[in-house]
Design an enzyme around this catalytic site. Structure first.
Site, PDB file in Angstrom:
ATOM      1  N   ASP A   1       0.800  -1.231   0.000  1.00  0.00           N
ATOM      2  CA  ASP A   1       0.000   0.000   0.000  1.00  0.00           C
ATOM      3  C   ASP A   1       0.836   1.285   0.000  1.00  0.00           C
ATOM      4  O   ASP A   1       0.308   2.368  -0.207  1.00  0.00           O
ATOM      5  CB  ASP A   1      -0.926   0.016   1.219  1.00  0.00           C
TER       6      ASP A   1
ATOM      7  N   ARG B   1     -13.848  12.739 -30.154  1.00  0.00           N
ATOM      8  CA  ARG B   1     -12.582  12.276 -29.563  1.00  0.00           C
ATOM      9  C   ARG B   1     -12.046  11.001 -30.223  1.00  0.00           C
ATOM     10  O   ARG B   1     -10.857  10.706 -30.155  1.00  0.00           O
ATOM     11  CB  ARG B   1     -12.771  11.984 -28.053  1.00  0.00           C
TER      12      ARG B   1
HETATM   13  O1  F6P Z   1      -1.379  -5.228   2.488  1.00  0.00           O
HETATM   14  C1  F6P Z   1      -2.437  -4.314   2.741  1.00  0.00           C
HETATM   15  C2  F6P Z   1      -3.639  -4.748   2.036  1.00  0.00           C
HETATM   16  O2  F6P Z   1      -3.202  -5.086   0.773  1.00  0.00           O
HETATM   17  C3  F6P Z   1      -4.799  -3.780   1.903  1.00  0.00           C
HETATM   18  O3  F6P Z   1      -4.721  -2.883   0.862  1.00  0.00           O
HETATM   19  C4  F6P Z   1      -5.950  -4.734   1.745  1.00  0.00           C
HETATM   20  O4  F6P Z   1      -7.143  -4.153   2.089  1.00  0.00           O
HETATM   21  C5  F6P Z   1      -5.559  -5.818   2.699  1.00  0.00           C
HETATM   22  O5  F6P Z   1      -4.170  -5.874   2.669  1.00  0.00           O
HETATM   23  C6  F6P Z   1      -6.171  -7.138   2.423  1.00  0.00           C
HETATM   24  O6  F6P Z   1      -5.817  -7.970   3.463  1.00  0.00           O
HETATM   25  P1  F6P Z   1      -6.374  -9.435   3.631  1.00  0.00           P
HETATM   26  O7  F6P Z   1      -5.452 -10.325   2.874  1.00  0.00           O
HETATM   27  O8  F6P Z   1      -6.300  -9.692   5.096  1.00  0.00           O
HETATM   28  O9  F6P Z   1      -7.750  -9.433   3.078  1.00  0.00           O
END
Ligand code: F6P
Length: 347
Positions: free
Chosen positions: A124, A214
């Site tokens: 993230d 466009r």
């Molecule tokens: O690593 C962070 C993240 O990728 C978030 O963006 C996402 O919401 C989350 O992990 C998902 O986590 P899990 O695998 O627990 O659903």
């Protein structure tokens, strides 16, 4: 993360320092679940990384496993973890992970004086005091490839696609991918827009982009997971708003596809350099610090790598909060830059 594990094992072996990998993160530390990452191939032989660890450096995920540990959230659990650390006469703990990992490490240091050094890893890119975390580049490469593939269908059929990428609290992946894929718009949680505003923005982009003059062949909109309207609902509402207009719109959620896969060159490079700095930091006696990539702030401790400084973990935690609540100058700058190119994306 495997690339960082490999780097730590190689650098430590070169410094004649044995390394143990902890299975399943802090949870494994509580139970003393370790595996060797280095070995001596024969009596009197020099230390070297375990062969499988060397090989794993090019693989996705982590060979050590990871876990959310409710036990470690308690003082009792952390005392047990510190007791294991003492029992095995460990000299330092290198933790690889996101904000939760850094907080856990900081507590171990605060409550039990454990020597901790952090390496930031999170696709993230929402960890404070590092311009980039391990995983971001690989995730972005996956997103760009997926969007290119989706664009093939979109352009052939003159369709619009909303592609959702991970980022519960941070729109960084969507933002960076939008630029790299020449998307027509990007939807971020940081923009703080409600569902109605988002639907209107998408409808406007579709009208503008598919205007007959466009001759545009496809519309691509990148949406971060944390945006206040689920993708399916957004697609439905946009369809309703567009009414009889003959624009076909589809939604695709990339989800966990974005989180796996062999690390890119850049991720391996960053992980390798973080690994070297982290081992040196432990051996030099630093603690409660995280290695940060390409940060100009003066309060960082310089390292042998001019791109990496060490920052106190409490500062990292505070900056991470600011990143996520929008008060950090990094977030403000990211949103400002997105607003600036708003008109450019839809051209
Ligand atoms: O690593 C962070 C993240 O990728 C978030 O963006 C996402 O919401 C989350 O992990 C998902 O986590 P899990 O695998 O627990 O659903």
């Amino acid at each position: 993360m495997n690339a960082a594990i490999r780097a730590v094992a190689k650098v430590a072996a070169a410094r004649d320092t044995p390394v143990w990998g902890i299975i399943n993160g802090f949870d494994g530390l509580i139970d003393g679940r370790f595996r060797p990452l280095t070995r001596r191939a024969g009596k009197g032989a020099a230390l070297s990384p375990m062969p499988d660890v060397e090989y794993a450096g090019g693989l996705g995920g982590t060979v050590l496993g990871t876990a959310r540990s409710p036990r470690f959230m308690t003082r009792e659990g952390r005392s047990q973890a510190a007791a294991t650390y003492e029992e095995y006469s460990l000299e330092g703990l290198i933790v690889i992970g996101g904000n939760g990992t850094m907080e856990g490490a900081h507590h171990l240091y605060l409550e039990h004086g454990v020597r901790v050094v952090g390496i930031p890893a999170s696709i993230d890119n929402d960890i404070g005091l590092t311009r980039e975390s391990i995983g971001v580049d690989t995730a972005l490469n996956t997103i760009v490839e997926a969007c290119d593939r989706i664009s093939d269908t979109a352009a052939s059929h003159h369709r619009a696609f909303i592609v959702e990428v991970m980022g519960r609290n941070s729109g960084y992946l969507a933002m960076a991918a939008a630029v790299a894929t020449a998307a027509d718009a990007v939807l971020l949680p940081e923009q703080g827009r409600g569902p109605d505003e988002i639907v209107k923005a998408v409808v406007d982009v579709l009208h503008q982009s598919f205007d007959a003059s466009r001759e545009k062949r496809r519309v691509l909109i990148l949406k971060a997971e944390g945006v206040q309207i689920p993708t399916e609902e957004l697609v439905d509402r946009v369809r309703q708003e567009m009414g009889s207009d003959e624009i076909e719109i589809r939604g695709t959620i990339l989800g966990h596809i974005v989180r796996g896969g062999n690390p890119s060159f850049r991720d391996r490079l960053i992980a390798g350099r973080f690994g070297l700095v982290a081992v040196n930091a432990v051996l030099d006696g630093h603690t409660d610090v995280m290695a940060g990539w390409n940060i100009e702030e003066q309060n960082g401790i310089p390292t042998s790598d001019t791109w990496i400084k060490l920052f106190p973990i409490p500062d990292v935690i505070a900056e991470t909060e600011a990143l996520l609540d929008g008060s950090s100058h990094v977030t403000i700058d990211r949103v400002r830059r997105m607003e600036e190119i708003h008109g450019v994306l839809s051209i």
